[in-house]
Design an enzyme around this catalytic site. Structure first.
Site, PDB file in Angstrom:
ATOM      1  N   GLU A  60       0.820  -1.210   0.000  1.00 17.22           N
ATOM      2  CA  GLU A  60       0.000   0.000   0.000  1.00 17.22           C
ATOM      3  C   GLU A  60       0.855   1.260   0.000  1.00 17.22           C
ATOM      4  O   GLU A  60       1.980   1.269   0.477  1.00 17.22           O
ATOM      5  CB  GLU A  60      -0.910   0.002   1.242  1.00 17.22           C
ATOM      6  CG  GLU A  60      -1.961  -1.094   1.163  1.00 17.22           C
ATOM      7  CD  GLU A  60      -2.896  -1.125   2.371  1.00 17.22           C
ATOM      8  OE1 GLU A  60      -3.947  -1.775   2.270  1.00 17.22           O
ATOM      9  OE2 GLU A  60      -2.584  -0.522   3.409  1.00 17.22           O
ATOM     10  N   CYS A  99       3.467   8.599   0.865  1.00 14.30           N
ATOM     11  CA  CYS A  99       4.002   7.672   1.853  1.00 14.30           C
ATOM     12  C   CYS A  99       4.096   6.321   1.150  1.00 14.30           C
ATOM     13  O   CYS A  99       3.086   5.774   0.716  1.00 14.30           O
ATOM     14  CB  CYS A  99       3.027   7.633   3.032  1.00 14.30           C
ATOM     15  SG  CYS A  99       3.404   6.396   4.252  1.00 14.30           S
ATOM     16  N   CYS A 135       6.535  -6.593   7.521  1.00 11.88           N
ATOM     17  CA  CYS A 135       7.690  -6.113   8.277  1.00 11.88           C
ATOM     18  C   CYS A 135       8.029  -7.159   9.333  1.00 11.88           C
ATOM     19  O   CYS A 135       7.141  -7.755   9.942  1.00 11.88           O
ATOM     20  CB  CYS A 135       7.381  -4.782   8.956  1.00 11.88           C
ATOM     21  SG  CYS A 135       8.798  -4.097   9.856  1.00 11.88           S
ATOM     22  N   CYS A 186       6.429  -4.662  15.819  1.00 12.63           N
ATOM     23  CA  CYS A 186       5.985  -3.667  16.803  1.00 12.63           C
ATOM     24  C   CYS A 186       4.541  -3.954  17.223  1.00 12.63           C
ATOM     25  O   CYS A 186       3.685  -4.253  16.381  1.00 12.63           O
ATOM     26  CB  CYS A 186       6.116  -2.259  16.247  1.00 12.63           C
ATOM     27  SG  CYS A 186       7.831  -1.827  15.889  1.00 12.63           S
ATOM     28  N   CYS A 214       1.509  -1.847  15.672  1.00 10.25           N
ATOM     29  CA  CYS A 214       1.522  -1.600  14.221  1.00 10.25           C
ATOM     30  C   CYS A 214       0.872  -2.746  13.449  1.00 10.25           C
ATOM     31  O   CYS A 214       1.268  -3.907  13.606  1.00 10.25           O
ATOM     32  CB  CYS A 214       2.965  -1.414  13.770  1.00 10.25           C
ATOM     33  SG  CYS A 214       3.173  -1.314  11.990  1.00 10.25           S
ATOM     34  N   GLU A 229      10.434  -1.866   7.155  1.00  6.79           N
ATOM     35  CA  GLU A 229      11.522  -1.154   7.810  1.00  6.79           C
ATOM     36  C   GLU A 229      12.588  -0.835   6.746  1.00  6.79           C
ATOM     37  O   GLU A 229      13.290  -1.730   6.278  1.00  6.79           O
ATOM     38  CB  GLU A 229      12.098  -2.023   8.943  1.00  6.79           C
ATOM     39  CG  GLU A 229      13.417  -1.551   9.517  1.00  6.79           C
ATOM     40  CD  GLU A 229      13.473  -0.062   9.859  1.00  6.79           C
ATOM     41  OE1 GLU A 229      12.543   0.461  10.495  1.00  6.79           O
ATOM     42  OE2 GLU A 229      14.467   0.586   9.469  1.00  6.79           O
ATOM     43  N   CYS A 260      -0.874   6.232   9.757  1.00 10.87           N
ATOM     44  CA  CYS A 260       0.260   5.380  10.120  1.00 10.87           C
ATOM     45  C   CYS A 260      -0.185   4.150  10.886  1.00 10.87           C
ATOM     46  O   CYS A 260      -1.022   4.219  11.759  1.00 10.87           O
ATOM     47  CB  CYS A 260       1.233   6.139  10.998  1.00 10.87           C
ATOM     48  SG  CYS A 260       2.256   7.183  10.036  1.00 10.87           S
TER      49      CYS A 260
END
Ligand code: SAH
Ligand code: SF4
Length: 358
Positions: free
Chosen positions: A106, A119, A126, A130, A133, A174, A347
């Site tokens: 995305e 963005c 990832c 986290c 996230c 990342e 985010c």
């Protein structure tokens, strides 16, 4: 899912190298190996990243024989748009792309008065895990090729019919886990004959990979660095950002001091405030101490509650208290205004959707 190839006139077959996998240097090397003069690499680069060529055949200022040789050697694919959502409140647009091998990623386009910020994702998924996230909770799929990153940014610009003024590596993934690909992509975005975006308007956001920060400090371009801090208390950070447990806050701070001294550039800290996790007075004093004496700016982000655990938003007065205490300590601070909330474009809301077909 079997690899998807664009069935165009260049007759792409399996086994070829993806041209989108080459950075600027590798592209120049490839042209040299083909016995071509150096300026051909520039032509090719323009076709790929300024003009968004879909086939080698349309690269009309390259000799026909070279176009054929390129088509034999390289696969040329563009991301395909699977879904596009437009926020009815602020015009933010979220895109879901399918890449050549079927993987989806995305991007988000964020318009403002005289700016268009994109963005983009640097990885599908990832590995850092986290806790707050959505991408991290979905796991890792693969790193993206430089061209797959540039194409996201370019194609969002095309969709808006505007020049992209800013690009941020804050989508999925990342960036420093794929340092070389990310830097190669930023160079194509920065090049005057690429996307022509100023280096300071190109931002890398990292969860704190120290080797990446050290390397970035040595690059000639003035790319902007953002670091996802989220807690200046080691135990809290270990819990919510397990992927960087081995890279402790003391080392992060030292690395950033060296970075700011070496480059003269400021670093932005992202701090997603999560109720009951990192919004306590002890967290605040640790944050103030971490920032004091460091050339930085803190971006406070009321967390987007996208995962089931550890992601409630704090009270507004808590956000204001953080802002005030940081300001009192002489630390520049802003509170992020959420964009595209109605389309989950903020985010941490970008997820890897693997079930997509067609
Ligand atoms: N992996 C990089 C860049 C992508 S994430 C990084 O972590 O910095 C982009 C930003 O969104 C990071 O600051 C990340 O911590 C933040 N983020 C992730 N999930 C979030 C959430 N639920 N609410 C607010 N910010 C979030
Ligand atoms: Fe990865 Fe960044 Fe999400 Fe952490 S916040 S899981 S590093 S994308």
């Amino acid at each position: 899912m079997p690899p998807e190839r664009n069935a165009d006139a260049s007759g792409v077959e399996p086994g070829r190298v993806s041209i989108k996998g080459l950075g600027p240097d590798a592209l120049a090397d490839a042209m040299r190996e083909l016995g071509e003069p150096a300026y051909r690499a520039g032509q090719l680069r323009r076709w790929l990243y300024r003009d968004g060529a879909v086939t080698f055949d349309e690269m009309t200022d390259l000799p026909a024989s070279l176009r054929t040789r390129l088509a034999h050697r390289f696969d040329l694919a563009l991301p395909r748009l699977v879904e596009r959502q437009v926020s009815s409140t602020d015009g933010t647009r979220k895109y879901l792309w399918r890449l050549a091998d079927g993987v989806t990623v995305e991007s988000v386009g964020i318009p403002a008065a005289s700016r268009l910020t994109v963005c983009f994702s640097t990885q599908a998924g990832c590995a850092m895990g986290c806790a707050f996230c959505a991408t991290g909770q979905g796991g890792y799929v693969r790193g993206l090729e430089p061209g797959e990153m540039v194409d996201q940014v370019r194609m969002v610009g095309v969709d808006f019919g505007e020049r992209v003024t800013n690009a941020v590596a804050m989508g999925q993934g990342e960036p420093f886990a794929d340092y070389d690909s990310t830097l190669a992509a930023l160079r194509f975005m920065n090049a005057p004959d690429g996307l022509g975006i100023g280096a300071r308007h190109l931002t890398i956001s990292t969860c704190g990979i120290l080797s990446g920060i050290e390397r970035l400090a040595t690059e000639p371009e003035q790319f902007t660095l953002a670091v996802s801090l989220h807690s200046a208390v080691q135990a809290t950070r270990d819990r919510i950002m397990p992927g960087v447990r081995a890279q402790p806050l003391t080392a992060l701070r030292e690395t950033l001091i060296a970075y700011t001294h070496g480059t003269g550039r400021r670093v932005t800290f992202e701090f997603a405030l999560i109720a009951g996790v990192n919004d306590t007075p002890a967290e605040l004093s640790a944050l103030v101490a971490f920032c004091s004496g460091l050339l930085c700016h803190v971006n406070l982000i009321p967390v987007n509650p996208v995962v089931s655990t550890a992601s409630d938003r704090p009270a507004e007065k808590t956000v204001r208290a953080f802002q005030r205490a940081l300001a009192d300590a002489g630390v520049e601070t802003s509170v992020r205004v959420e964009r595209g909330a109605d389309i989950d474009a903020a985010c941490g809301q970008l997820t890897q959707r693997r079930s997509e077909t067609g």
